[in-house]
Design an enzyme around this catalytic site. Structure first.
Site, PDB file in Angstrom:
ATOM      1  N   GLY A   1      43.268  39.608  49.702  1.00  0.00           N
ATOM      2  CA  GLY A   1      43.798  38.374  50.267  1.00  0.00           C
ATOM      3  C   GLY A   1      44.412  37.449  49.246  1.00  0.00           C
ATOM      4  O   GLY A   1      45.584  37.066  49.356  1.00  0.00           O
TER       5      GLY A   1
ATOM      6  N   ARG B   1      45.687  38.620  56.982  1.00  0.00           N
ATOM      7  CA  ARG B   1      45.996  37.674  55.905  1.00  0.00           C
ATOM      8  C   ARG B   1      46.759  38.304  54.752  1.00  0.00           C
ATOM      9  O   ARG B   1      47.296  37.587  53.907  1.00  0.00           O
ATOM     10  CB  ARG B   1      44.706  37.047  55.370  1.00  0.00           C
ATOM     11  CG  ARG B   1      43.759  38.049  54.745  1.00  0.00           C
ATOM     12  CD  ARG B   1      42.324  37.566  54.678  1.00  0.00           C
ATOM     13  NE  ARG B   1      41.427  38.603  54.151  1.00  0.00           N
ATOM     14  CZ  ARG B   1      40.982  39.623  54.866  1.00  0.00           C
ATOM     15  NH1 ARG B   1      41.349  39.764  56.133  1.00  0.00           N
ATOM     16  NH2 ARG B   1      40.181  40.520  54.349  1.00  0.00           N
TER      17      ARG B   1
ATOM     18  N   LYS C   1      46.183  49.911  48.128  1.00  0.00           N
ATOM     19  CA  LYS C   1      46.702  48.550  48.107  1.00  0.00           C
ATOM     20  C   LYS C   1      47.649  48.319  46.937  1.00  0.00           C
ATOM     21  O   LYS C   1      48.738  47.754  47.100  1.00  0.00           O
ATOM     22  CB  LYS C   1      45.547  47.540  48.037  1.00  0.00           C
ATOM     23  CG  LYS C   1      44.797  47.353  49.332  1.00  0.00           C
ATOM     24  CD  LYS C   1      43.755  46.244  49.213  1.00  0.00           C
ATOM     25  CE  LYS C   1      43.045  46.034  50.543  1.00  0.00           C
ATOM     26  NZ  LYS C   1      42.034  44.960  50.490  1.00  0.00           N
TER      27      LYS C   1
ATOM     28  N   ASN D   1      33.552  39.602  44.240  1.00  0.00           N
ATOM     29  CA  ASN D   1      32.124  39.797  44.004  1.00  0.00           C
ATOM     30  C   ASN D   1      31.736  39.287  42.623  1.00  0.00           C
ATOM     31  O   ASN D   1      32.527  39.281  41.681  1.00  0.00           O
ATOM     32  CB  ASN D   1      31.722  41.266  44.181  1.00  0.00           C
ATOM     33  CG  ASN D   1      32.289  42.166  43.103  1.00  0.00           C
ATOM     34  OD1 ASN D   1      31.693  42.320  42.039  1.00  0.00           O
ATOM     35  ND2 ASN D   1      33.456  42.744  43.366  1.00  0.00           N
TER      36      ASN D   1
ATOM     37  N   CYS E   1      29.347  29.653  32.237  1.00  0.00           N
ATOM     38  CA  CYS E   1      28.784  28.308  32.096  1.00  0.00           C
ATOM     39  C   CYS E   1      28.497  27.717  33.468  1.00  0.00           C
ATOM     40  O   CYS E   1      27.522  26.975  33.653  1.00  0.00           O
ATOM     41  CB  CYS E   1      29.759  27.397  31.356  1.00  0.00           C
ATOM     42  SG  CYS E   1      30.003  27.755  29.606  1.00  0.00           S
TER      43      CYS E   1
ATOM     44  N   CYS F   1      34.264  38.592  53.115  1.00  0.00           N
ATOM     45  CA  CYS F   1      35.057  38.286  54.308  1.00  0.00           C
ATOM     46  C   CYS F   1      34.605  39.148  55.486  1.00  0.00           C
ATOM     47  O   CYS F   1      34.614  38.692  56.632  1.00  0.00           O
ATOM     48  CB  CYS F   1      36.536  38.531  54.022  1.00  0.00           C
ATOM     49  SG  CYS F   1      37.222  37.500  52.718  1.00  0.00           S
TER      50      CYS F   1
ATOM     51  N   CYS G   1      25.388  28.945  26.683  1.00  0.00           N
ATOM     52  CA  CYS G   1      25.956  29.979  27.541  1.00  0.00           C
ATOM     53  C   CYS G   1      25.791  31.349  26.920  1.00  0.00           C
ATOM     54  O   CYS G   1      26.132  31.547  25.737  1.00  0.00           O
ATOM     55  CB  CYS G   1      27.436  29.701  27.794  1.00  0.00           C
ATOM     56  SG  CYS G   1      28.272  30.988  28.744  1.00  0.00           S
TER      57      CYS G   1
ATOM     58  N   CYS H   1      30.053  32.585  26.233  1.00  0.00           N
ATOM     59  CA  CYS H   1      31.032  31.951  25.355  1.00  0.00           C
ATOM     60  C   CYS H   1      30.435  31.366  24.081  1.00  0.00           C
ATOM     61  O   CYS H   1      31.157  31.118  23.108  1.00  0.00           O
ATOM     62  CB  CYS H   1      31.849  30.906  26.110  1.00  0.00           C
ATOM     63  SG  CYS H   1      30.934  29.489  26.723  1.00  0.00           S
TER      64      CYS H   1
END
Length: 248
Positions: free
Chosen positions: A38, A70, A83, A128, A173, A185, A242, A245
């Protein structure tokens, strides 16, 4: 830039913030987009039409009838086809001057290690948590700006992360752990118009990063509510602890 290209991109070139120099930056840019569902169907054709010189597209999924609500680059005759392959054909019909690398595969660390360093911007159009964290880790490792978004039901989110900027947080973070249950969806539904609004916003952020105009959404989490068309921003702060990073 030849005469046909000058005409094709003239409406961008007329804008002082873009001009010929900015359009040439788009034509010399490489953008990696992960996810051709989408959000990808909304974002990628805008990037192709704008003249991004090289698009690297990655998706392993096949088209089914539920996508047609969509994902407007697909038709009923495309059902059960790849796709990324169908989308590539559609894009090259619209703009034969761009280069497309189509990867019909699940994204993994090896693919990211191969293609992320080639990219000026990475666009996360996946659905996901595990994949988003994988993409974020690569964006941080290779210092590539990341434009991330998601849409579920009537809510959309957009964020831009750029580890080249010292103040910029990363996706981890904001979401330090994998979500145990991803909302999809297929299970929760999604408002088709909102998907295209958020995908278009992703494309706009990509072009702003490449050309360097306007105000980027780095350091913000933009929430869009499709039921009443309201937006609000949350300021994101870099987490000094974090797990992703702080190591780079």
């Amino acid at each position: 830039m030849n005469e046909n290209e000058l005409l094709r991109y003239s409406r961008h070139i007329f804008l002082d913030e873009i001009d010929l120099e900015g359009q040439e930056k788009l034509q010399h840019a490489t953008v990696m987009v992960i996810g051709c569902g989408g959000l990808g169907n909304a974002c990628i054709p805008i990037l192709a039409g704008a003249g991004i010189g090289h698009l690297i597209l990655c998706d392993h999924d096949m088209i089914d009838y539920s996508n047609l609500q969509r994902q407007f680059t697909f038709t009923a005759k495309d059902v059960q086809q790849s796709k990324v392959d169908v989308l590539t054909h559609y894009l090259l019909q619209r703009n034969e001057n761009i280069k497309i690398t189509a990867i019909n595969s699940c994204i993994d660390t090896n693919l990211l290690a191969q293609y992320a360093p080639q990219s000026d911007v990475i666009v996360d159009c996946t659905d996901n948590s595990k994949t988003r964290h994988l993409i974020n880790a690569a964006a941080v490792q290779y210092h590539i700006p990341l434009v991330s978004a998601s849409v579920i039901q009537f809510s959309g989110q957009l964020a831009v992360f750029d580890h080249n900027q010292p103040h910029s947080p990363c996706y981890a973070c904001m979401f330090p752990q994998l979500e145990t249950e991803d909302k999809s969806c297929s299970q929760n539904g999604v408002f088709s118009a909102l998907v295209h609004q958020i995908g278009a916003a992703q494309a706009a952020e990509v072009m702003k990063l490449i050309i360097g105009f306007g105000f980027s959404s780095i350091g913000k989490f933009v929430q869009f509510e499709g039921l009443n068309f309201s937006t609000y921003d949350l300021v994101l702060e870099k987490n000094p602890n974090c797990p992703v990073c702080r190591l780079h």
